[in-house]
Design a protein around this motif. Structure first.
Motif, PDB file in Angstrom:
ATOM      1  N   ILE A 175       0.836  -1.196   0.000  1.00 10.74           N
ATOM      2  CA  ILE A 175       0.000   0.000   0.000  1.00 10.74           C
ATOM      3  C   ILE A 175       0.869   1.243   0.000  1.00 10.74           C
ATOM      4  CG2 ILE A 175      -1.612   1.355   1.360  1.00 10.74           C
ATOM      5  CD1 ILE A 175      -2.594  -1.407   2.392  1.00 10.74           C
ATOM      6  N   LYS A 176       1.916   1.203   0.784  1.00 14.04           N
ATOM      7  CA  LYS A 176       2.802   2.358   0.846  1.00 14.04           C
ATOM      8  C   LYS A 176       3.383   2.634  -0.528  1.00 14.04           C
ATOM      9  CE  LYS A 176       4.441   3.232   5.465  1.00 14.04           C
ATOM     10  NZ  LYS A 176       5.592   3.372   6.326  1.00 14.04           N
TER      11      LYS A 176
ATOM     12  N   ALA B   6       0.954   4.294  -2.791  1.00 12.05           N
ATOM     13  CA  ALA B   6       0.634   5.669  -2.437  1.00 12.05           C
ATOM     14  C   ALA B   6       1.421   6.627  -3.307  1.00 12.05           C
ATOM     15  CB  ALA B   6       0.936   5.915  -0.964  1.00 12.05           C
TER      16      ALA B   6
ATOM     17  N   PRO C  42      10.530   7.189   7.688  1.00 13.86           N
ATOM     18  CA  PRO C  42       9.114   7.536   7.727  1.00 13.86           C
ATOM     19  C   PRO C  42       8.582   8.095   6.422  1.00 13.86           C
ATOM     20  CG  PRO C  42      10.404   9.161   8.902  1.00 13.86           C
ATOM     21  CD  PRO C  42      11.352   8.107   8.469  1.00 13.86           C
TER      22      PRO C  42
ATOM     23  N   LYS D 105      -4.689   4.187  -8.827  1.00 12.08           N
ATOM     24  CA  LYS D 105      -4.345   3.659  -7.516  1.00 12.08           C
ATOM     25  C   LYS D 105      -5.239   2.465  -7.242  1.00 12.08           C
ATOM     26  CE  LYS D 105      -2.786   7.956  -5.613  1.00 12.08           C
ATOM     27  NZ  LYS D 105      -3.291   9.267  -5.523  1.00 12.08           N
TER      28      LYS D 105
ATOM     29  N   ILE E  19      -8.179   0.114  -2.041  1.00  5.51           N
ATOM     30  CA  ILE E  19      -7.912  -0.509  -0.758  1.00  5.51           C
ATOM     31  C   ILE E  19      -9.256  -0.757  -0.108  1.00  5.51           C
ATOM     32  CG2 ILE E  19      -6.735  -0.223   1.437  1.00  5.51           C
ATOM     33  CD1 ILE E  19      -5.000   1.899   0.037  1.00  5.51           C
TER      34      ILE E  19
ATOM     35  N   TRP F 107     -11.346   1.802   2.348  1.00  2.00           N
ATOM     36  CA  TRP F 107     -10.640   3.083   2.441  1.00  2.00           C
ATOM     37  C   TRP F 107     -10.999   3.951   1.251  1.00  2.00           C
ATOM     38  CZ3 TRP F 107      -8.335   5.027   6.509  1.00  2.00           C
ATOM     39  CH2 TRP F 107      -7.625   6.207   6.347  1.00  2.00           C
ATOM     40  N   PRO F 108     -11.256   5.231   1.383  1.00  2.00           N
ATOM     41  CA  PRO F 108     -11.402   5.934   2.660  1.00  2.00           C
ATOM     42  C   PRO F 108     -12.622   5.427   3.430  1.00  2.00           C
ATOM     43  CG  PRO F 108     -12.033   7.364   0.851  1.00  2.00           C
ATOM     44  CD  PRO F 108     -11.474   6.131   0.244  1.00  2.00           C
ATOM     45  N   PRO F 109     -12.592   5.602   4.745  1.00  4.82           N
ATOM     46  CA  PRO F 109     -13.656   5.035   5.582  1.00  4.82           C
ATOM     47  C   PRO F 109     -14.971   5.792   5.419  1.00  4.82           C
ATOM     48  CG  PRO F 109     -12.136   6.287   6.935  1.00  4.82           C
ATOM     49  CD  PRO F 109     -11.568   6.284   5.555  1.00  4.82           C
TER      50      PRO F 109
ATOM     51  N   LEU G 158      -9.819   8.277  -4.849  1.00  6.11           N
ATOM     52  CA  LEU G 158      -8.847   9.233  -4.342  1.00  6.11           C
ATOM     53  C   LEU G 158      -8.374  10.166  -5.452  1.00  6.11           C
ATOM     54  CD1 LEU G 158      -6.615   7.056  -2.001  1.00  6.11           C
ATOM     55  CD2 LEU G 158      -8.522   8.513  -1.422  1.00  6.11           C
TER      56      LEU G 158
ATOM     57  N   CYS H 256      -9.699  12.414   8.541  1.00  7.22           N
ATOM     58  CA  CYS H 256      -9.304  11.371   7.623  1.00  7.22           C
ATOM     59  C   CYS H 256      -8.541  11.982   6.470  1.00  7.22           C
ATOM     60  CB  CYS H 256     -10.518  10.602   7.109  1.00  7.22           C
ATOM     61  SG  CYS H 256     -10.026   9.329   5.953  1.00  7.22           S
ATOM     62  N   VAL H 257      -7.230  11.849   6.526  1.00  8.49           N
ATOM     63  CA  VAL H 257      -6.417  12.264   5.400  1.00  8.49           C
ATOM     64  C   VAL H 257      -6.472  11.110   4.421  1.00  8.49           C
ATOM     65  CG1 VAL H 257      -4.119  12.897   4.671  1.00  8.49           C
ATOM     66  CG2 VAL H 257      -4.944  13.647   6.886  1.00  8.49           C
TER      67      VAL H 257
ATOM     68  N   GLU I 177      -5.206  10.221   1.598  1.00  3.54           N
ATOM     69  CA  GLU I 177      -4.016   9.618   1.013  1.00  3.54           C
ATOM     70  C   GLU I 177      -3.299   8.862   2.128  1.00  3.54           C
ATOM     71  OE1 GLU I 177      -2.829  10.497  -2.233  1.00  3.54           O
ATOM     72  OE2 GLU I 177      -1.162   9.104  -1.967  1.00  3.54           O
ATOM     73  N   PRO I 178      -3.203   7.532   2.051  1.00  2.00           N
ATOM     74  CA  PRO I 178      -2.513   6.813   3.140  1.00  2.00           C
ATOM     75  C   PRO I 178      -1.055   7.242   3.222  1.00  2.00           C
ATOM     76  CG  PRO I 178      -3.683   5.282   1.692  1.00  2.00           C
ATOM     77  CD  PRO I 178      -3.701   6.611   1.008  1.00  2.00           C
ATOM     78  N   PHE I 179      -0.546   7.369   4.433  1.00  2.53           N
ATOM     79  CA  PHE I 179       0.846   7.759   4.681  1.00  2.53           C
ATOM     80  C   PHE I 179       1.174   9.152   4.174  1.00  2.53           C
ATOM     81  CE2 PHE I 179       1.352   3.535   5.925  1.00  2.53           C
ATOM     82  CZ  PHE I 179       1.040   2.666   4.896  1.00  2.53           C
TER      83      PHE I 179
ATOM     84  N   PRO J 241       2.358  12.696   4.351  1.00  3.68           N
ATOM     85  CA  PRO J 241       2.978  13.552   5.353  1.00  3.68           C
ATOM     86  C   PRO J 241       2.416  14.963   5.256  1.00  3.68           C
ATOM     87  CG  PRO J 241       4.416  13.330   3.461  1.00  3.68           C
ATOM     88  CD  PRO J 241       3.189  12.528   3.149  1.00  3.68           C
TER      89      PRO J 241
ATOM     90  N   SER K 290      -4.907   9.949  11.064  1.00  2.79           N
ATOM     91  CA  SER K 290      -4.553   9.483   9.726  1.00  2.79           C
ATOM     92  C   SER K 290      -3.349  10.266   9.233  1.00  2.79           C
ATOM     93  CB  SER K 290      -5.733   9.668   8.786  1.00  2.79           C
ATOM     94  OG  SER K 290      -6.208  10.990   8.864  1.00  2.79           O
TER      95      SER K 290
ATOM     96  N   LEU L  41       0.692  10.383   7.688  1.00  2.22           N
ATOM     97  CA  LEU L  41       1.931   9.723   8.073  1.00  2.22           C
ATOM     98  C   LEU L  41       2.174   9.944   9.564  1.00  2.22           C
ATOM     99  CD1 LEU L  41       4.373   8.161   6.990  1.00  2.22           C
ATOM    100  CD2 LEU L  41       5.534  10.346   6.758  1.00  2.22           C
TER     101      LEU L  41
END
Lengths: 221, 626
Positions: free
Chosen positions: A6-7, A10, A29, A93, A96, A99-101, B389, B442-443, B445-447, B449, B477, B479
Motif C-alpha cells: 500500500i505504501k 501511495a 518515515p 491507484k 484498498i 478506504w477511505p472510511p 482518491l 481522515c487524510v 491519502e494513506p501515509f 505527510p 490518519s 503519516l
C-alpha cells in the motif's frame, strides 16, 4: 506484505510487485519518496522485532483480501506499463478495502449520480482544465455550455483571467492567456476554430496557456 | 434536581467506601464484599424506598453501574429500578442474565458488529444476531417498550416476534442493521398499536415494495417519528397522505429518495407541526406555481429545526428553503450535490445552525462562510464527494477546517475528509478549539505527510491531544510515527475511542496506547506494523476495554493463543478463511477481534471466525451451533 504494498501504491509512479519486511527502526518515515530499488538491498540487514521464524511472513499474507487487491492492482499496472503508449494515463491507484472510511451507501449515492449523468449520452462531459501557473486543476462539464462564448466566460470566471477577443485569422487578441484544448489525436488546438459540436466531441482536456508558450498561436503579446 | 444529587453525593460519602473496580462485571455469582462490612451496612442501610427514590434521579448508565458496585443492597435496589439498559457489545453478556437482572426494563439498546463493519472490513455472516435477545426479552420482559439496535442482524422473525410479544411496544430504532425485509416492518406497523417511533437509519433492507406503509392502523396513530429514508421503493402517495393526516403527534418525518418533489407540498400541508424533516428527491421539474406552493408549505413549518434528505438538490430550488433556514439547528446536505456558491447562499442564512453535515463541495470558501455565519455550530462533518482518491477536483484543504475552528466557538465534534494536511493547521485548530470532544480527521491519502514540510503529522496530533483535554473520540490518519502515539498515550487521558489506519512504526505504538490511555474503551486499528509484544505485555488492559479490533497488522496466531489463555474473560476471535490449525504459530493473523465478556465464547460463529480456546490442548474451537 500488504502494508508495504500500500505504501508503494501511495506514490504515483508505476512500480513492481514487491514485498518487504517491516523494520522496527524509525529510519524511513517518508516512504513515498524513497525508490523501491533501495529496499531490495536493505532487506538482509534489517532489524526486526518479529517472533523467531517469521522470515516467510510476507509470503503467507497473499490470501489477505486487502493485499490481494493491492497486488492485483499492481499486476494490472505492470501489464499496462509493458504495452504503454506515450499518452496512456498513469496507473490508477489500487482500491484498498474499506478506504477511505466512508459508508458504502454514501459512496454509491454519489456514484449513481455520476453514472446517471454519464449514461444520459452526452450529458456530463467532464474535462480537466489546467492553467499555467495555477497550483491545481479544475474540471468542467462541457455539456453545460451552449457555445464558445459561454465556455470562455466560465473559464474566465473560474481562473480569473481575460482571454481577449477571438479572431479567425489571428487567434486571441488582447491578452497573454490563450485557451487551448487537446483533441483526440493528442494535438493542442486553439479553442474556437472548429464548430462547437465538433469541439465537444473531440475535446479531451483544456489548457490555458500563458505568455511565451502561447506565442505560436499567433496572438499579440 | 441539584439538591437531590447533592444528597446523593453525601450519601455516597457517608456509606462505607468499598473498593470500586475499574471495570464492570455483571456476573451475579460474584460476591461483592466480605460479610463483616455487610453486617455493618445492614445497620446503616437506608430503607429501600428511600434509595429507590434517590436512584430514580440517576439517569446515566455509567453512574448506575458505579452505584451498583457500592454494596449488595445498592446493587439490588439499582437493578430493580433501572429502566433503560444499554449493552455496548451484545456478546459481552448473555441475554438471559440481562433479562433476569433488570425486572423493570423498559428500553434495551444493543450494539453488535465492530465499528469497522461499516467499511466492509467484517465479512458477512460474522454475527451480531438480534434473535437471542428478542427471544429472551419476549419470554421474560413482556413490558419492554423500546428496542434500539446498532449494527445487528435483525430478521423478519425478530420483528414479528417483537410485534407479537410486547403489547406496549412504543419505539423501534434500527441503525445500520440488516437482514430484514419490508414485511417485517409491516408487521410492526400493523400490530404495535402504541407505536411512537419507527426509525430505520441507514439499514440494508430487502425492499419488497411500499405496501408496508398501508399497514398502520386506520384510526389515528400515536406516531411521533417515522424514518424510512434508507428504503428504495416507492410508497403510495395516498397511503402517506392519509397516514400524516391521522398522526397529529408526528414530529419527525424522514422520507426516502423515491418520494418526488412534486408531492412534497401536499405532505407538508398535512404535517405543519414537524420538527424534523427529511425530504425525498429534490430534483424534479416544477412549474412556477408548484414552486411557490412548495415555498409556502415550507414556510408554514414554524417548528422545523432539522432538515435532511435533499437528494440531488438543484440550485434553482435553494430559494425554496430560505424560509426555514433561520430556524434550523441541524442541516444534512451530505446528499445534496450542489456547488459551493449555492451552499454559501444557503448556509449564510442559517445563523442558528448547530449541526452541519455537508460534502467537500463546500470547499474552503464555503467553510469560511460557515465560520462567519454559523456561530452556534457544534458539530461539523465534511464527506468526500469523489468516489476515488484520484478525483479531487474540489478545493477543500486544511484551511477550511482552520477557518471553522477559528470562527465557531462552540465547535466540539468534527469529522473531516481531506486529501492532505499540515502540522501547522492541526496546531492552529488545537489552539483555537481546545473544547473538542470528538476529532476525526481522515487524510485520504494513506501515509501522507505534512505536504509543506514533508514531516509526519506527529506534532499536529500532539497539539490536538495536549490542548483538547476533554477529547473522547479521536481518529488519526496521515503519516504517523510511534512518537504520535506516545503523545496520545501521555495526554489523551479521557480518550475513549481511537481509530487508527496506516500508521506507526513498531510495537511501541500499541504499547504507548495501551499503557497510557486510561479511559480507552474501544480501539480499532488497521494496517499498522505492530506485532505481538505490545499486545501480550498489556493484556490486562484489554479487560478494561470494551473491544479491540486489529486487521492487517503483524500479530501472530501464537500470540493470540497466549493472550486468550492468559486472560479468562476475553474472547479472542480470529477472522480467517483458513483454519489457523494448519498454519504455524508464527504466522500472522489477518483480523482479530478481542472483547471482554462474561458470557464465554459465543456459539454462533460462522466458518471463518475462530474463537481461541482457553485450554491450551484444544487450541482453537469453533463451537459453531446452527
Amino acid at each position: 506484505m500488504n502494508l508495504s504494498s500500500i505504501k508503494q501504491l501511495a506514490s504515483t509512479k508505476p512500480h513492481f510487485i514487491f514485498t518487504i519486511n517491516f523494520s522496527i527502526t524509525n529510519s524511513f518515515p517518508y516512504f513515498s519518496s524513497v525508490k523501491m530499488d533501495e529496499f531490495v538491498n536493505l532487506e538482509a540487514t534489517e532489524l526486526r522485532l518479529g517472533l523467531p521464524g517469521t522470515d516467510n511472513v510476507c509470503e503467507g499474507r497473499e490470501r489477505v483480501s486487502c493485499s490481494k487487491r493491492a497486488l492485483q492492482g499492481a499486476a494490472e499496472n505492470e501489464t499496462e506499463s509493458s504495452t504503454m503508449k506515450t499518452e496512456t494515463s498513469p496507473p490508477r491507484k489500487a482500491q484498498i478495502v474499506g478506504w477511505p472510511p466512508v459508508r458504502s451507501f454514501r459512496k454509491n449515492i454519489v456514484q449513481t449520480k455520476k453514472n446517471e449523468s454519464e449514461s444520459e449520452g452526452g450529458r456530463g462531459l467532464y474535462v480537466k482544465v489546467s492553467m499555467d501557473g495555477a497550483p491545481y486543476l479544475r474540471k468542467i462539464d462541457l455539456s453545460c455550455y451552449k457555445g464558445y462564448s459561454e465556455l470562455l466566460k466560465a473559464l474566465e470566471m473560474m481562473f480569473n483571467f481575460s482571454a481577449g477577443e477571438y479572431f479567425e485569422r489571428e487567434g486571441y487578441n488582447g491578452s497573454e492567456f490563450v485557451p487551448t484544448y487537446e483533441d483526440k489525436d493528442g494535438d493542442w488546438m486553439l479553442i474556437g476554430d472548429v464548430p462547437w459540436e465538433m469541439f465537444v466531441c473531440t475535446c479531451k482536456r483544456l489548457r490555458i496557456m500563458k505568455g511565451s508558450e502561447a506565442k505560436g498561436f499567433g496572438c499579440d503579446v | 434536581m441539584a439538591s437531590v444529587s447533592l444528597l446523593f453525593v453525601t450519601l455516597l460519602s457517608v456509606t462505607l467506601y468499598i473498593n470500586i473496580k475499574s471495570f464492570i462485571l455483571w456476573d451475579q455469582s460474584q460476591t461483592f464484599l466480605p460479610s463483616l462490612s455487610d453486617s455493618v451496612l445492614m445497620d446503616r442501610r437506608f430503607p429501600f424506598k428511600v434509595l429507590e427514590h434517590i436512584f430514580s434521579f440517576v439517569d446515566s448508565n455509567e453512574d448506575r453501574n458505579s452505584v451498583s458496585l457500592v454494596c449488595k443492597s445498592w446493587f439490588e435496589t439499582e437493578r430493580r429500578t433501572r429502566k433503560r439498559v444499554f449493552v455496548g457489545n451484545c456478546y459481552a453478556v448473555s441475554p438471559l442474565k440481562v433479562a433476569r437482572r433488570f425486572p423493570k426494563m423498559r428500553s434495551l439498546t444493543l450494539k453488535g458488529k465492530p465499528h469497522f463493519a461499516d467499511y466492509n472490513l467484517v465479512p458477512d455472516g460474522w454475527g451480531g444476531y438480534a434473535w437471542p435477545w428478542i427471544e429472551a426479552m419476549a419470554a421474560r420482559r413482556p413490558l419492554l417498550e423500546e428496542i434500539r439496535l446498532k449494527r445487528m442482524v435483525v430478521t423478519d422473525e425478530c420483528l414479528e416476534k417483537i410485534a407479537a410479544s410486547f403489547r406496549d411496544f412504543k419505539s423501534l430504532v434500527l441503525t445500520s442493521c440488516e437482514g430484514f425485509s419490508t414485511d417485517g416492518i409491516a408487521a410492526i406497523a400493523s400490530t404495535c398499536r402504541k407505536l411512537r417511533n419507527l426509525e430505520l437509519r441507514e439499514c440494508i433492507v430487502d425492499d419488497l415494495g411500499g405496501d408496508w406503509l398501508s399497514y398502520f392502523p386506520e384510526t389515528s396513530t400515536s406516531l411521533v417519528s417515522l424514518d424510512f429514508s434508507c428504503l428504495d421503493s416507492e410508497v403510495k402517495l395516498s397511503d402517506l397522505e392519509r397516514l400524516l393526516s391521522r398522526s397529529p403527534n408526528l414530529k419527525s418525518l424522514k422520507l426516502n429518495r423515491s418520494v418526488t418533489l412534486d408531492v412534497l407540498e401536499s405532505l407538508l400541508r398535512r404535517a405543519p407541526q414537524l420538527v424534523e424533516l427529511g425530504t425525498g428527491s429534490f430534483s424534479d421539474e416544477l412549474d412556477p406555481e408548484e414552486i411557490s406552493k412548495l415555498t409556502k408549505a415550507l414556510s408554514e413549518l414554524k417548528q422545523l429545526k432539522s432538515l435532511s434528505g435533499l437528494w440531488d438538490l438543484l440550485p434553482e430550488y435553494i430559494p425554496v428553503l430560505y424560509s426555514v433556514c433561520p430556524r434550523l439547528t441541524s442541516l444534512n446536505l451530505s446528499y445534496a450535490t450542489v456547488q459551493m456558491p449555492d451552499l454559501i447562499d444557503l448556509l449564510s442564512r442559517c445563523s442558528k445552525l448547530q449541526k452541519l453535515w455537508v460534502m467537500d463541495l463546500i470547499e474552503d470558501k464555503g467553510l469560511k462562510t460557515v465560520a462567519l455565519c454559523c456561530k452556534e455550530l457544534r458539530e461539523l462533518r465534511v464527506f468526500p464527494s469523489g468516489a476515488d482518491l484520484d478525483e479531487t477536483d474540489v478545493t477543500l484543504t486544511e484551511q477550511g477546517l482552520v477557518s471553522v475552528s477559528e470562527g465557531c466557538q462552540k465547535l466540539e465534534s468534527v469529522l473531516y475528509f481531506c486529501v492532505q494536511f499540515t502540522n501547522a493547521a492541526l496546531v492552529s485548530i488545537a489552539k483555537n478549539r481546545p473544547n473538542f470532544r470528538c476529532f476525526r480527521l481522515c487524510v485520504m491519502e494513506p501515509f501522507a505527510p505534512d505536504y509543506r514540510t514533508q514531516q509526519p503529522l506527529d506534532e499536529g496530533f500532539k497539539a490536538i491531544v495536549e490542548r483538547c483535554k476533554d477529547l473522547r473520540r479521536l481518529s488519526v490518519s496521515g503519516l504517523l510515527t510511534d512518537k504520535a502515539f506516545e503523545y496520545i498515550g501521555v495526554h489523551a487521558k479521557k480518550l475513549r475511542m481511537l481509530s487508527i489506519a496506516f500508521a506507526g512504526d513498531s510495537d511501541l505504538m500499541l504499547h504507548h496506547l495501551l499503557s497510557g490511555c486510561e479511559s480507552l474503551k474501544k480501539l480499532e486499528i488497521r494496517d499498522c506494523p505492530f506485532g505481538d509484544t505490545a499486545l501480550l505485555e498489556n493484556a490486562a488492559k484489554l479487560e478494561t476495554m470494551r473491544s479491540l479490533w486489529m486487521s492487517s497488522c503483524f500479530v501472530s496466531f501464537g500470540a493470540c493463543k497466549q493472550l486468550s489463555q492468559k486472560m479468562p474473560r476475553l474472547n479472542v476471535e480470529v477472522i480467517d478463511e483458513h483454519p489457523p490449525k494448519t498454519r504455524p504459530d508464527s504466522s500472522p493473523v489477518e483480523r482479530i477481534y478481542i472483547y471482554r465478556t462474561v458470557a464465554g465464547p459465543r456459539l454462533d460463529t460462522p466458518e471463518f471466525v475462530w474463537t481461541i480456546h482457553k485450554k491450551p490442548e484444544v487450541g482453537v474451537s469453533r463451537l459453531a451451533i446452527r
